[in-house]
Write an enzyme that holds these catalytic residues in place. Structure first.
Site: not given
Ligand SMILES: *Cc1c(COP(=O)(O)O)cnc(C)c1O
Length: 427
Positions: A132, A203, A228-229, A386
């Site tokens: 990322f 991560d 927040y995911k 996605r």
């Protein structure tokens, strides 16, 4: 397989009742919980309670009376249960990016302080080219700040194990890749890094709340992750960090601190001393005043996962992604979709990614008809559609309906309209 089979699977789904814990619009199929988790029903009331009964009624007294000061540790301890850590090894604070900065700086310093077995100086920070971006940017920023002492080596997903040697100080990897959904084997990679004398940072942004993680069983060194995911903590929710107990002790012994030495990491912030003295535990990773409203929302999100248990979440996640893949293979063949995610469930997280030549307008057309996934650019080839599968609120029938929407958009070329071409600021 027909739609009724999916309805039957929902009737027999042990997690079916958990969907009631979320606010979901009727006209939306939400396959983007990997980017922004859905809103738990409990959140609005919990945040309102903090606003009205704590902030409003107790004012500043609430820092003591309402447990505000304990919130980063309390929510951290709850997340610890989801990732196989001890309660005192996890803290909620800041963003994933900032937490990565703090643990990477710690790992580099710890490595520099260690007696080295080999004479070779460890100057390499190893990561994955498709990591990322913020992980790469933070690594580059810190390495640059340290005046060129470290070299960043980026390799492909499959080359990681072979690239770990005695020149590597720290390995920084994301457990589940955001763009492909491919999952590293956490324990063997950690072991490989440690065997070579490197320290390992994971991560867990796309793992926490999506796949079971056992950091202690893997003897993991450091980890960071996102609120927040899959943790459903709300937009911009506080992130978390994990520092293995043994490294916390080493920092005390070796007398060094993480570099963002703000007052919330001080041993006694309210002594207002003029010299920084770090807390002796994970509190030293605090920086500034925590966002209490955001932590209240995050706690509601984390509670939704604790209520279900990660084993059940994973079992359903695998069934959902298998179903999606099978239906895409059966019903969307010959529409130019390429599977980017590993076909074997043990090598993927809770998302499925499909490359398509017109991925951007296809996703816009899907969103226009209520199927929300997202789009990611690809370096090598066509863009990526996605789809994230959050097992707490996604039904098997939603998977059926999603594949139907995809098949329809592709076969009618509904995406081929000018309004679906326009790029937006957030994809
Ligand atoms: C989402 C995500 C982040 C987010 O970082 P923030 O600082 O919270 O914006 C970081 N790393 C990975 C791998 C992610 O998927």
């Amino acid at each position: 397989m027909i739609r009724d089979d999916c309805l039957e699977a929902d009737r027999n789904d042990p997690l079916a009742a958990h969907r009631q814990q979320f606010v979901l619009p009727d006209d939306v199929l939400y396959l983007d919980g990997n980017s922004l988790g859905a809103l738990p029903r409990a959140t609005a009331a919990a945040v309102t309670r903090v606003i009205e009964q704590e902030w409003g009624a107790r004012l500043i007294r609430a820092w003591n009376d309402a447990g505000w000061m304990d919130a980063p540790r309390r929510v951290g301890a709850k997340i610890a249960k989801l990732i196989g850590a001890l309660p005192h090894e996890v803290l909620c604070a800041d963003s994933t990016s900032i937490n990565l900065f703090k643990v990477l700086a710690t790992a580099l310093r710890l490595q520099a302080e260690r007696p080295q077995v080999s004479m070779r100086e460890r100057r390499v920070i190893l990561s994955e080219r498709s990591n990322f971006p913020t992980d790469l940017y933070i690594t580059q920023g810190l390495a640059d700040w340290l005046g060129g002492r470290y070299e960043i080596r980026l390799v492909e997903f499959s080359e990681i194990a072979a690239a770990i040697d005695d020149s590597v100080a720290v390995v920084v990897l994301t457990h589940v890749n955001y763009r492909t959904g491919a999952k590293h084997s956490l324990t063997p990679v950690t072991y490989r890094a440690q065997e070579a004398g490197s320290l390992m940072i994971w991560d867990l942004a796309h793992s926490a709340g999506a796949v079971p993680v056992d950091l202690n069983a893997a003897r993991a060194d450091f980890a960071v992750g996102c609120g927040y995911k899959y943790l459903n903590g709300g937009p911009g929710a506080p992130a978390f960090l994990y520092v293995a107990d043994r490294h916390q002790k080493a920092m005390v012994e070796l007398r060094f601190v993480q570099p963002l030495s703000g007052w919330m990491g001080h041993r006694a912030p309210f002594d207002f001393a003029s010299t920084y003295e770090p807390a002796r535990d994970i509190d030293r990773y605090g920086v500034g005043t925590p966002s209490i409203l955001a932590l209240a929302a995050l706690e509601c999100g984390v509670d939704t996962l604790l209520a279900a248990g990660m084993e059940a979440v994973r079992a359903k996640s695998v069934r959902l992604t298998e179903l999606f893949l099978r239906l895409v293979e059966e019903r969307c063949a010959s529409h130019g979709l390429d599977l980017v995610t590993p076909r074997d469930a043990s090598y993927r997280g809770s998302q499925v990614c499909l490359a398509h030549e017109h991925a951007w307008p296809v996703m816009q057309a899907l969103i226009a008809r209520g199927l929300i996934g997202d789009f990611r650019e690809s370096r090598e080839g066509p863009g990526i559609l996605r789809f994230g599968f959050a097992p707490l609120y996604l039904r098997f029938v939603d998977v059926w309906d999603a594949v139907e929407a995809l098949r329809d958009v592709l076969s009618t070329r509904a995406w081929d309209k000018p309004e679906f071409q326009q790029r937006k600021r957030v994809t």
